[in-house]
Design a protein around this motif. Structure first.
Motif, PDB file in Angstrom:
ATOM      1  N   PRO A 131      -6.742   6.214  -4.205  1.00 52.66           N
ATOM      2  CA  PRO A 131      -6.948   6.488  -5.634  1.00 52.66           C
ATOM      3  C   PRO A 131      -8.288   7.167  -5.939  1.00 52.66           C
ATOM      4  O   PRO A 131      -8.378   7.989  -6.847  1.00 52.66           O
ATOM      5  CB  PRO A 131      -6.865   5.116  -6.297  1.00 52.66           C
ATOM      6  CG  PRO A 131      -6.846   4.116  -5.212  1.00 52.66           C
ATOM      7  CD  PRO A 131      -6.546   4.798  -3.931  1.00 52.66           C
ATOM      8  N   PHE A 132      -9.318   6.864  -5.163  1.00 52.43           N
ATOM      9  CA  PHE A 132     -10.617   7.506  -5.384  1.00 52.43           C
ATOM     10  C   PHE A 132     -10.574   8.971  -4.957  1.00 52.43           C
ATOM     11  O   PHE A 132     -11.192   9.829  -5.585  1.00 52.43           O
ATOM     12  CB  PHE A 132     -11.720   6.742  -4.648  1.00 52.43           C
ATOM     13  CG  PHE A 132     -11.851   5.333  -5.125  1.00 52.43           C
ATOM     14  CD1 PHE A 132     -12.438   5.052  -6.350  1.00 52.43           C
ATOM     15  CD2 PHE A 132     -11.355   4.278  -4.370  1.00 52.43           C
ATOM     16  CE1 PHE A 132     -12.538   3.750  -6.809  1.00 52.43           C
ATOM     17  CE2 PHE A 132     -11.453   2.975  -4.813  1.00 52.43           C
ATOM     18  CZ  PHE A 132     -12.046   2.710  -6.042  1.00 52.43           C
ATOM     19  N   ARG A 152       0.826  -1.218   0.000  1.00 55.79           N
ATOM     20  CA  ARG A 152       0.000   0.000   0.000  1.00 55.79           C
ATOM     21  C   ARG A 152       0.851   1.255   0.000  1.00 55.79           C
ATOM     22  O   ARG A 152       0.544   2.230  -0.676  1.00 55.79           O
ATOM     23  CB  ARG A 152      -0.921   0.014   1.219  1.00 55.79           C
ATOM     24  CG  ARG A 152      -2.120  -0.838   1.056  1.00 55.79           C
ATOM     25  CD  ARG A 152      -3.086  -0.593   2.179  1.00 55.79           C
ATOM     26  NE  ARG A 152      -4.262  -1.409   1.988  1.00 55.79           N
ATOM     27  CZ  ARG A 152      -5.075  -1.760   2.942  1.00 55.79           C
ATOM     28  NH1 ARG A 152      -4.848  -1.355   4.173  1.00 55.79           N
ATOM     29  NH2 ARG A 152      -6.125  -2.501   2.681  1.00 55.79           N
ATOM     30  N   PHE A 153       1.925   1.244   0.795  1.00 60.55           N
ATOM     31  CA  PHE A 153       2.813   2.399   0.866  1.00 60.55           C
ATOM     32  C   PHE A 153       3.436   2.681  -0.499  1.00 60.55           C
ATOM     33  O   PHE A 153       3.426   3.820  -0.980  1.00 60.55           O
ATOM     34  CB  PHE A 153       3.902   2.163   1.914  1.00 60.55           C
ATOM     35  CG  PHE A 153       4.903   3.271   1.995  1.00 60.55           C
ATOM     36  CD1 PHE A 153       4.608   4.447   2.663  1.00 60.55           C
ATOM     37  CD2 PHE A 153       6.144   3.149   1.387  1.00 60.55           C
ATOM     38  CE1 PHE A 153       5.528   5.476   2.738  1.00 60.55           C
ATOM     39  CE2 PHE A 153       7.073   4.171   1.445  1.00 60.55           C
ATOM     40  CZ  PHE A 153       6.766   5.343   2.127  1.00 60.55           C
ATOM     41  N   LEU A 176       2.434   1.592  -3.538  1.00 56.89           N
ATOM     42  CA  LEU A 176       1.401   1.987  -4.503  1.00 56.89           C
ATOM     43  C   LEU A 176       0.929   3.415  -4.259  1.00 56.89           C
ATOM     44  O   LEU A 176       0.673   4.161  -5.207  1.00 56.89           O
ATOM     45  CB  LEU A 176       0.221   1.017  -4.449  1.00 56.89           C
ATOM     46  CG  LEU A 176       0.423  -0.321  -5.121  1.00 56.89           C
ATOM     47  CD1 LEU A 176      -0.792  -1.200  -4.919  1.00 56.89           C
ATOM     48  CD2 LEU A 176       0.732  -0.161  -6.587  1.00 56.89           C
ATOM     49  N   GLY A 177       0.801   3.798  -2.994  1.00 59.42           N
ATOM     50  CA  GLY A 177       0.404   5.165  -2.665  1.00 59.42           C
ATOM     51  C   GLY A 177       1.391   6.179  -3.209  1.00 59.42           C
ATOM     52  O   GLY A 177       1.004   7.198  -3.777  1.00 59.42           O
ATOM     53  N   LYS A 178       2.667   5.906  -3.045  1.00 60.63           N
ATOM     54  CA  LYS A 178       3.701   6.818  -3.555  1.00 60.63           C
ATOM     55  C   LYS A 178       3.680   6.874  -5.084  1.00 60.63           C
ATOM     56  O   LYS A 178       3.863   7.940  -5.678  1.00 60.63           O
ATOM     57  CB  LYS A 178       5.092   6.410  -3.053  1.00 60.63           C
ATOM     58  CG  LYS A 178       5.260   6.548  -1.564  1.00 60.63           C
ATOM     59  CD  LYS A 178       5.026   7.974  -1.105  1.00 60.63           C
ATOM     60  CE  LYS A 178       5.158   8.092   0.395  1.00 60.63           C
ATOM     61  NZ  LYS A 178       4.801   9.404   0.911  1.00 60.63           N
ATOM     62  N   VAL A 179       3.446   5.735  -5.736  1.00 63.80           N
ATOM     63  CA  VAL A 179       3.348   5.706  -7.204  1.00 63.80           C
ATOM     64  C   VAL A 179       2.153   6.537  -7.660  1.00 63.80           C
ATOM     65  O   VAL A 179       2.254   7.353  -8.586  1.00 63.80           O
ATOM     66  CB  VAL A 179       3.247   4.246  -7.726  1.00 63.80           C
ATOM     67  CG1 VAL A 179       2.873   4.219  -9.201  1.00 63.80           C
ATOM     68  CG2 VAL A 179       4.548   3.504  -7.485  1.00 63.80           C
ATOM     69  N   ILE A 180       1.007   6.361  -7.001  1.00 60.35           N
ATOM     70  CA  ILE A 180      -0.203   7.119  -7.354  1.00 60.35           C
ATOM     71  C   ILE A 180       0.036   8.613  -7.189  1.00 60.35           C
ATOM     72  O   ILE A 180      -0.304   9.412  -8.071  1.00 60.35           O
ATOM     73  CB  ILE A 180      -1.401   6.653  -6.490  1.00 60.35           C
ATOM     74  CG1 ILE A 180      -1.843   5.258  -6.916  1.00 60.35           C
ATOM     75  CG2 ILE A 180      -2.558   7.635  -6.577  1.00 60.35           C
ATOM     76  CD1 ILE A 180      -2.830   4.601  -5.960  1.00 60.35           C
TER      77      ILE A 180
END
Length: 120
Positions: A50-51, A5-6, A8-12
């Motif tokens: 992401p939302f 999650r961490f 992916l959050g940074k990528v987003i």
């Protein structure tokens, strides 16, 4: 799972920064009017959700001045979301109506549709 999650959050957040939309250009008087209207709105959100990113991009694209409230790291905002909206689910748009009532709007698609129809 937290590591995924961490990351992916940074990528987003990185992609959102790189591909950030430009805002609508309006007449200054009209923009001032819209800013006064949107001062009654608050978006409860998590930074890397992401939302929430989708809703923030709509806010930026529409050049709206809506207060962003971090419901993940700010206990005061988190408690207000739970007390007012009834659950800790983001994104959630708080709308303080003229008649003194407060409306809590969940679901990113509903929030984006509301903003895009109200401020074309």
């Amino acid at each position: 799972m937290k590591v995924i999650r961490f990351v992916l959050g940074k990528v987003i957040l990185g992609l959102d920064c790189v591909f950030s939309p430009s805002g609508v250009k309006r007449d200054p008087a009209k923009q001032t009017e819209i800013d006064a209207e949107t001062a009654k709105y608050s978006l409860y959100q998590f930074e890397a959700c992401p939302f929430c990113v989708k809703v923030r991009r709509t806010i930026k694209r529409q050049s709206l001045n809506i207060e962003l409230r971090d419901a993940k790291h700010n206990e005061e905002h988190r408690a207000a979301l739970l007390a007012g909206g009834g659950r800790i689910k983001v994104p959630c748009l708080r709308i303080d109506n003229e008649n003194g009532e407060t409306q809590w709007m969940y679901e990113s698609a509903d929030i984006m549709s509301f903003l895009e129809s109200k401020y074309p």
